[in-house]
Design a protein around this motif. Structure first.
Motif, PDB file in Angstrom:
ATOM      1  N   UNK A 178       0.657  -1.229  -0.061  1.00  0.00           N
ATOM      2  CA  UNK A 178       0.082   0.087   0.033  1.00  0.00           C
ATOM      3  C   UNK A 178       0.770   1.201  -0.041  1.00  0.00           C
ATOM      4  N   UNK A 179       0.103   2.385   0.015  1.00  0.00           N
ATOM      5  CA  UNK A 179       0.933   3.601  -0.161  1.00  0.00           C
ATOM      6  C   UNK A 179       1.268   4.221   1.269  1.00  0.00           C
ATOM      7  N   UNK A 180       2.521   4.618   1.242  1.00  0.00           N
ATOM      8  CA  UNK A 180       3.009   5.321   2.609  1.00  0.00           C
ATOM      9  C   UNK A 180       2.516   6.613   2.587  1.00  0.00           C
ATOM     10  N   UNK A 181       2.249   6.916   3.757  1.00  0.00           N
ATOM     11  CA  UNK A 181       1.761   8.387   4.310  1.00  0.00           C
ATOM     12  C   UNK A 181       2.821   8.966   5.423  1.00  0.00           C
ATOM     13  N   UNK A 182       3.246  10.061   5.404  1.00  0.00           N
ATOM     14  CA  UNK A 182       4.106  10.622   6.638  1.00  0.00           C
ATOM     15  C   UNK A 182       3.443  11.779   6.960  1.00  0.00           C
ATOM     16  N   UNK A 183       3.311  11.999   8.324  1.00  0.00           N
ATOM     17  CA  UNK A 183       2.872  13.129   8.834  1.00  0.00           C
ATOM     18  C   UNK A 183       3.518  13.214  10.295  1.00  0.00           C
ATOM     19  N   UNK A 221       6.455  -7.414   6.526  1.00  0.00           N
ATOM     20  CA  UNK A 221       6.851  -6.741   5.214  1.00  0.00           C
ATOM     21  C   UNK A 221       5.985  -5.809   4.617  1.00  0.00           C
ATOM     22  N   UNK A 222       6.167  -4.356   4.354  1.00  0.00           N
ATOM     23  CA  UNK A 222       5.385  -3.528   3.564  1.00  0.00           C
ATOM     24  C   UNK A 222       6.193  -3.364   2.598  1.00  0.00           C
ATOM     25  N   UNK A 223       5.240  -3.372   1.413  1.00  0.00           N
ATOM     26  CA  UNK A 223       5.791  -3.010   0.072  1.00  0.00           C
ATOM     27  C   UNK A 223       4.966  -1.804  -0.602  1.00  0.00           C
ATOM     28  N   UNK A 224       5.754  -0.786  -1.250  1.00  0.00           N
ATOM     29  CA  UNK A 224       5.240   0.420  -1.638  1.00  0.00           C
ATOM     30  C   UNK A 224       5.197   0.322  -2.976  1.00  0.00           C
ATOM     31  N   UNK A 225       4.000   0.680  -3.852  1.00  0.00           N
ATOM     32  CA  UNK A 225       3.787   0.678  -5.170  1.00  0.00           C
ATOM     33  C   UNK A 225       4.644   1.703  -6.022  1.00  0.00           C
ATOM     34  N   UNK A 226       4.734   1.347  -7.293  1.00  0.00           N
ATOM     35  CA  UNK A 226       5.637   2.364  -7.983  1.00  0.00           C
ATOM     36  C   UNK A 226       5.249   3.825  -7.836  1.00  0.00           C
ATOM     37  N   UNK A 227       3.907   4.263  -7.842  1.00  0.00           N
ATOM     38  CA  UNK A 227       3.935   5.694  -7.511  1.00  0.00           C
ATOM     39  C   UNK A 227       3.567   6.079  -6.052  1.00  0.00           C
ATOM     40  N   UNK A 228       4.301   5.263  -5.378  1.00  0.00           N
ATOM     41  CA  UNK A 228       4.312   5.431  -3.705  1.00  0.00           C
ATOM     42  C   UNK A 228       4.234   7.011  -3.427  1.00  0.00           C
ATOM     43  N   UNK A 229       3.501   7.497  -2.385  1.00  0.00           N
ATOM     44  CA  UNK A 229       3.508   8.696  -1.793  1.00  0.00           C
ATOM     45  C   UNK A 229       4.785   9.047  -1.127  1.00  0.00           C
ATOM     46  N   UNK A 230       5.268   8.102  -0.224  1.00  0.00           N
ATOM     47  CA  UNK A 230       6.329   8.093   0.907  1.00  0.00           C
ATOM     48  C   UNK A 230       7.073   6.599   1.148  1.00  0.00           C
ATOM     49  N   UNK A 231       8.177   6.796   0.553  1.00  0.00           N
ATOM     50  CA  UNK A 231       8.988   5.616   1.005  1.00  0.00           C
ATOM     51  C   UNK A 231       9.334   5.728   2.392  1.00  0.00           C
ATOM     52  N   UNK A 232       9.587   6.942   2.878  1.00  0.00           N
ATOM     53  CA  UNK A 232      10.191   7.142   4.147  1.00  0.00           C
ATOM     54  C   UNK A 232       8.970   6.819   5.254  1.00  0.00           C
ATOM     55  N   UNK A 233       7.794   6.947   5.042  1.00  0.00           N
ATOM     56  CA  UNK A 233       6.683   6.456   5.758  1.00  0.00           C
ATOM     57  C   UNK A 233       6.781   4.965   6.029  1.00  0.00           C
ATOM     58  N   UNK A 234       7.035   4.249   5.015  1.00  0.00           N
ATOM     59  CA  UNK A 234       7.038   2.634   5.095  1.00  0.00           C
ATOM     60  C   UNK A 234       8.343   2.274   5.758  1.00  0.00           C
TER      61      UNK A 234
END
Length: 441
Positions: A241-246, A287-300
């Motif tokens: 899923x997409x990562x989200x950082x706040x 394991x958490x995989x970020x999709x190709x257009x992930x919002x935030x790799x840092x979040x994951x």
């Protein structure tokens, strides 16, 4: 505890931390085993990129491509790292990464990408010395992909099928994969994995009837997974899923529910919820995989780091942009689960927190020769190694290991007699539960 792991296993390591009591300078030390760290390079934090991950805006706009390593730092490291030698723990050319205090948000930086020119795979040292007692005969995997948006490069059905095939063919042991996806993707997912033995696709249309609410896991997806699997233990929880950082904290963005329609709000699942869920299922790998257009790799990476700090086990943040054919993740799975070391190159798409113990580990107090907790009794070990391990035994074992690891950390590796007695009481309760499950008198 990372220092102790490095010392005990004579690991060639790169230590990174802020210097001078502030966050303006980042320093890089090289050290092997019990040796004295030597300062190899330093730079201004601003030269790396936005390492402060600006707080408060909540838009998660800091992306991995905004970071770079100054050429003089890279040169110094490239000249001096070969002198550290190879790693006694696989991969044999690994460089073990220590992000020591004060680290600020340095754990969110994509070091695996920045240090790729060094030619060595990076492994992040975890926080514990105890190796989890894993099921040795079978592998149970919960694999879930969801997206709150219906555009972009993320193709959940194809991604789930590719990852499911990886788990059932490359883990080196009988593996069952339980697939969970959005309702709109269900038919296509089922068709793509129809030829795979050991893969079960859950039906999203009835998720509400089987969802199992838990005190801390107030999330439709986790409740659905838990209810579908009932009391069955898991070895691996794998989210896509997409990562989200706040405010410097990471979360995974999923659709509001498995049956959500287009453009409904996203549901953000944070590290605390995931840690509680993973522990309750007895899983020892996240394991958490970020999709190709992930919002935030840092979040994951933050989510994976938080789980690595929480309890013993393997934690992985995986970037599908840098590993679209999942070859990098495949090599990691082969090493950890099948014992095949095929990693010879850097893995820029993998941030992995792994204990050297998953391959070799010396004997120490309350640790067996193979590196497991000596507090895990025979009946418990038998049930863990058998198919269909009950979640109560697996999660209880994770709890016992976490207690031992925490008390070892606070005691500098030693555990006093009272603590040992308390651990034995927990072990006895587990043994009783395991014996009941086996039908012993």
């Amino acid at each position: 505890m990372a220092q102790r792991l490095r010392t005990d296993h004579d690991l060639p390591s790169l230590r990174i931390a802020f210097g001078d009591g502030g966050r303006e300078v980042v320093r890089f030390w090289l050290v092997r085993g019990a040796g004295e760290p030597e300062l190899a390079a330093q730079c201004q934090a601003s030269e790396l990129g936005p390492v402060d991950f600006p707080d408060g805006d909540g838009d998660g706009t800091v992306t991995d491509d905004q970071f770079s390593l100054p050429s003089d730092v890279l040169f110094e490291l490239s000249q001096r790292i070969p002198g550290l030698g190879s790693s006694d723990s696989p991969p044999d050319n690994a460089l073990w990464l220590e992000l020591v205090s004060p680290r600020g948000y340095l754990h969110l930086v994509p070091w695996e990408q920045l240090l790729q020119p060094l030619g060595r795979p990076l492994v992040r040292l975890p926080n514990y010395t105890v190796r989890p007692q894993a099921q040795s005969q079978t592998l149970e995997v919960a694999l879930c992909a969801s997206t709150p948006v219906f555009r972009g490069e993320f193709d959940p059905p194809a991604t789930l099928a590719r990852l499911a095939r990886l788990w059932v063919t490359m883990a080196g042991k009988p593996t069952t994969v339980h697939l969970f996806c959005d309702q709109w993707a269900h038919a296509q997912v089922a068709e793509l994995v129809a030829d795979l033995d050991g893969v079960h696709v859950a039906d999203p249309s009835g998720w509400g009837a089987v969802a199992h609410p838990a005190s801390m896991v107030s999330n439709a997806w986790l409740e659905w997974i838990g209810g579908t699997l009932e009391g069955r233990a898991l070895d691996v929880v794998h989210l896509v899923g997409y990562g989200y950082l706040s405010a410097g904290r990471g979360a995974v963005a999923l659709a509001a529910t498995p049956t959500s329609s287009a453009r409904e709000h996203a549901e953000f699942v944070g590290a605390a919820q995931l840690a509680q869920f993973v522990a309750s299922r007895g899983a020892w790998t996240f394991v958490v995989s970020g999709p190709p257009d992930n919002y935030s790799g840092a979040a994951l990476r933050d989510v994976a780091d938080s789980l690595a700090i929480n309890s013993p086990g393997i934690s992985i943040a995986h970037d599908l942009t840098l590993d679209p054919d999942v070859n990098q993740l495949t090599r990691v799975v082969e090493l950890i689960y099948a014992g095949q070391d095929s990693i010879t190159e850097p893995l820029p798409g993998i941030a992995c927190w792994a204990h050297p113990k998953f391959v070799e580990y010396p004997e120490e107090n309350l640790i067996t020769r193979t590196g497991h907790s000596a507090m895990v009794g025979a009946a418990t070990q038998t049930v863990l190694a058998a198919p269909n391990t009950p979640a109560s035994v697996a999660s209880g074992t994770r709890y016992l290991e976490a207690l031992q690891a925490q008390w070892s950390a606070t005691g500098g590796g030693a555990i006093d007699a009272d603590a040992v007695a308390a651990l034995r009481r927990v072990s006895d309760v587990l043994e009783h539960r395991a014996a009941e499950f086996r039908g012993d008198s």
